[in-house]
Design an enzyme around this catalytic site. Structure first.
Site, mmCIF file in Angstrom:
data_model
loop_
_atom_site.group_PDB
_atom_site.id
_atom_site.type_symbol
_atom_site.label_atom_id
_atom_site.label_comp_id
_atom_site.label_asym_id
_atom_site.label_seq_id
_atom_site.Cartn_x
_atom_site.Cartn_y
_atom_site.Cartn_z
ATOM 1 C CD GLU A 135 -4.283 -0.219 -2.618
ATOM 2 O OE1 GLU A 135 -3.725 -0.025 -2.739
ATOM 3 O OE2 GLU A 135 -4.797 -1.207 -2.291
ATOM 4 C CE LYS A 149 11.464 1.722 0.050
ATOM 5 N NZ LYS A 149 11.728 0.682 1.334
ATOM 6 C CE LYS A 170 1.281 -4.003 -3.790
ATOM 7 N NZ LYS A 170 2.771 -3.294 -3.810
ATOM 8 C CD GLU A 213 4.026 -5.301 4.141
ATOM 9 O OE1 GLU A 213 4.495 -4.675 4.771
ATOM 10 O OE2 GLU A 213 2.737 -5.468 3.864
ATOM 11 C CG HIS A 256 -16.639 -6.673 28.380
ATOM 12 N ND1 HIS A 256 -17.542 -7.751 29.768
ATOM 13 C CD2 HIS A 256 -15.613 -5.849 29.160
ATOM 14 C CE1 HIS A 256 -16.728 -6.131 30.604
ATOM 15 N NE2 HIS A 256 -15.956 -6.491 30.707
ATOM 16 N N GLY A 316 8.645 0.451 4.680
ATOM 17 C CA GLY A 316 7.459 0.495 4.558
ATOM 18 C C GLY A 316 6.967 0.787 6.313
ATOM 19 N NE ARG A 317 8.044 -5.448 7.453
ATOM 20 C CZ ARG A 317 7.679 -5.749 5.632
ATOM 21 N NH1 ARG A 317 7.621 -4.899 4.723
ATOM 22 N NH2 ARG A 317 8.719 -6.595 5.265
HETATM 23 O O1 F6P Z 1 1.544 -3.766 0.881
HETATM 24 C C1 F6P Z 1 2.765 -3.544 0.497
HETATM 25 C C2 F6P Z 1 3.376 -2.638 0.475
HETATM 26 O O2 F6P Z 1 4.114 -2.165 -0.459
HETATM 27 C C3 F6P Z 1 3.650 -2.536 2.653
HETATM 28 O O3 F6P Z 1 4.978 -2.733 2.811
HETATM 29 C C4 F6P Z 1 4.045 -0.579 2.081
HETATM 30 O O4 F6P Z 1 3.815 -0.009 3.912
HETATM 31 C C5 F6P Z 1 2.726 -0.283 0.896
HETATM 32 O O5 F6P Z 1 2.561 -1.209 0.419
HETATM 33 C C6 F6P Z 1 2.914 1.413 0.986
HETATM 34 O O6 F6P Z 1 3.413 1.231 -0.031
HETATM 35 P P1 F6P Z 1 3.917 2.926 -0.178
HETATM 36 O O7 F6P Z 1 4.338 3.712 1.232
HETATM 37 O O8 F6P Z 1 4.803 2.542 -0.972
HETATM 38 O O9 F6P Z 1 2.678 3.802 -0.905
#
Ligand code: F6P
Length: 533
Positions: free
Chosen positions: A206, A200, A502, A343, A374, A257-258
């Protein structure tokens, strides 16, 4: 205390009435007695919503409890809060944003906000997905994203495997741990691979790091055509362009995002199942949106589940809920729901910033049945903590192994029955126990072999796991999370809790390189030094 527009749950008369009701009837409620007392309990406490039938009757409530809970919803202005979300009011107050994932699945021409923009991007994204599907030279699609830019597609693609195009392999890379991307790249041919960089913000550490690894891997193996082999799904089109990506599908800040699998973030899903099925996924979610928007509260399934969550969290004190999908394709659903629910509702202040005097999000966890049986079901049946369980069963499978499916369904029914019925020490005493230690006192053994029962569960039934029914199921969960969050008076749509880690990570990165531990707490300094030695 600063005021909210609508009262918070604990500021209502219904909350006080619920406390009284809990003391008088809730605490000592016995499911077995409730079924014996009321032959119509199953009918009274089951609901048919679009694609999802819910049996709520194995829960620790009766129609009187529901009556108080519905009063609570009304007093908290749940309907007004819901309508504000659907209208596009900036209910994500700390970020000043609307919350309009429902607009992403509204049909073309609907009077919902941004309808033309939504359909323009959807059409373009689906046309591209069809182009990729038709391109036989592209065999491997790698989605690089994390959180909401990963969990939705990663959950939906295997769930809808029966609808997937064979000959396309979907891979998901999320973790900044190189053990995630390395084995994926090892099996790939750059000329046959499409990387989708899903973010987003297009700033997430990452994702940016993995995207850079993918681009280096591609160019080091002679790849030159970035336009063909990289696409981006993001609200930050400029950053994607700067990275060198020309094929970009955008979305908007009003898509959390979620809550984003319905947007361009769904591109891997669309590539797997095609445009028609992706539209069916949206249509299923829209059907649930309509149910949430218009069904009376007493028959409104997301509302009822959200109220049940409040009843369990704030009155019974249950701190977790286990999700048990009896469909292997839904193996990633618990992980998806962890982000959606925890979240969203893992908050400790209300929208006005006041500390909450009550508990919010439970821990959500689970594994597909029958595997969980199990592993941790022992604890669900005989442990000290009460954990409501949510069973999800699908009537008709998409495989030909009828006998396996019958066994699966029997297991699902047996588990909710066992949790409810239990077994007394007296009943256990009369039974053979083949693995019992020779000479063990039968009375002692009967206590080990008894089950308290009266442990609550909900069963959600789908006729089949289709794009339409999966869309409805996921939207059901979204609105259920909205409901409990609205009653708690929290902002379910921000996530400030991820920021501190972060920021500290950015400070630690150069220290890991330099070894400078000046000013760090002794634990972090000690660990840093060990990692560098
Ligand atoms: O970890 C927080 C967060 O902002 C989530 O809410 C989101 O889904 C995820 O990181 C990934 O964010 P992005 O889509 O901006 O890479």
């Amino acid at each position: 205390m600063k005021a909210q527009t609508h009262p918070r749950c604990d500021q209502t008369a219904a909350w006080a009435a619920l406390h009284g009701h809990y003391q008088a009837h809730g605490r000592g409620f016995d499911l077995r007695e409730a079924f014996a007392r009321d032959a119509g309990r199953f009918e009274a406490l089951s609901v048919q919503a679009p694609d999802v039938f819910a049996d709520l009757s194995k829960n620790l409530l009766d129609t009187a409890t529901l009556h108080f809970l519905l009063d609570l919803a009304r007093e908290c202005g749940l309907e007004a809060r819901r309508d504000a979300m659907l209208r596009g009011d900036p209910i994500n107050s700390t970020e000043g944003r609307a919350v309009l994932h429902t607009a992403l699945r509204a049909p073309r021409g609907a009077a919902t906000p941004f309808n033309a923009d939504v359909h323009a991007v959807l059409d373009a994204m689906l046309a591209y997905a069809e182009q990729v599907r038709a391109d036989e030279d592209l065999t491997d699609i790698v989605n690089i994203g994390i959180g909401g830019s990963d969990l939705g597609p990663q959950m939906v693609v295997p769930a809808l495997d029966a609808y997937a195009l064979h000959g396309k392999r979907l891979h998901f890379v999320s973790n900044v741990d190189g053990h995630d991307i390395s084995p994926v790249l090892r099996g790939l041919d750059p000329q046959r691979t499409l990387f989708i960089i899903a973010s987003k913000t297009f700033t997430t550490q990452e994702t940016m790091a993995n995207a850079a690894v993918a681009r280096d891997w591609f160019t080091q193996r002679g790849g030159t055509d970035i336009a063909r082999h990289f696409a981006a799904t993001t609200t930050n089109v400029a950053a994607a362009a700067q990275f060198g990506i020309r094929t970009t599908f955008g979305f908007w800040d009003w898509v959390g995002g979620r809550y984003s699998l319905w947007s361009a973030i769904g591109l891997p899903i669309a590539i797997a199942i095609g445009a028609q099925h992706f539209r069916a996924l949206l249509a299923g979610a829209h059907a649930m949106d309509q149910h949430f928007a218009h069904a009376p509260l007493a028959q409104n399934l997301p509302v009822l589940l959200g109220l049940l969550d409040v009843w369990y969290r704030n009155f019974h004190g249950f701190s977790s809920r286990s999700v048990a999908p009896y469909h292997q394709g839904l193996a990633r659903l618990p992980a998806y729901l962890q982000q959606l629910e925890m979240e969203s509702n893992g908050k400790r202040v209300d929208t006005a910033g006041n500390a909450l005097p009550f508990a919010t999000s439970p821990v959500v966890w689970g594994e597909p049945g029958t595997n969980g049986q199990h592993a941790y079901f022992q604890m669900l049946h005989q442990g000290t903590a009460g954990v409501p369980v949510e069973f999800i069963a699908v009537k008709t499978p998409s495989h030909p192994h009828a006998d396996l499916h019958t066994k699966l369904l029997a297991n699902c029914l047996a588990q909710s029955q066992a949790l409810m019925l239990g077994k007394s020490p007296a009943d256990a005493l009369g039974e053979k126990a083949p693995t019992a230690a020779p000479g063990i006192d039968p009375q002692v053994l009967s206590h080990h072999r008894s089950f308290p029962g009266n442990r609550p569960s909900t069963t959600l039934l789908l006729d089949a796991l289709t794009p339409h029914s999966l869309g409805a199921l996921v939207a059901l969960y979204e609105h259920r999370v909205f409901t409990s969050g609205a009653l708690w008076g929290i902002n379910s749509f921000d996530q400030w809790g991820v920021e501190l880690g972060k920021a500290l990570c950015s400070q630690l990165l150069p220290r890991l390189a330099s070894g400078d531990a000046t000013g760090l707490d002794a634990s972090t300094a000690g660990l840093l030094q060990r990692l560098r030695s």
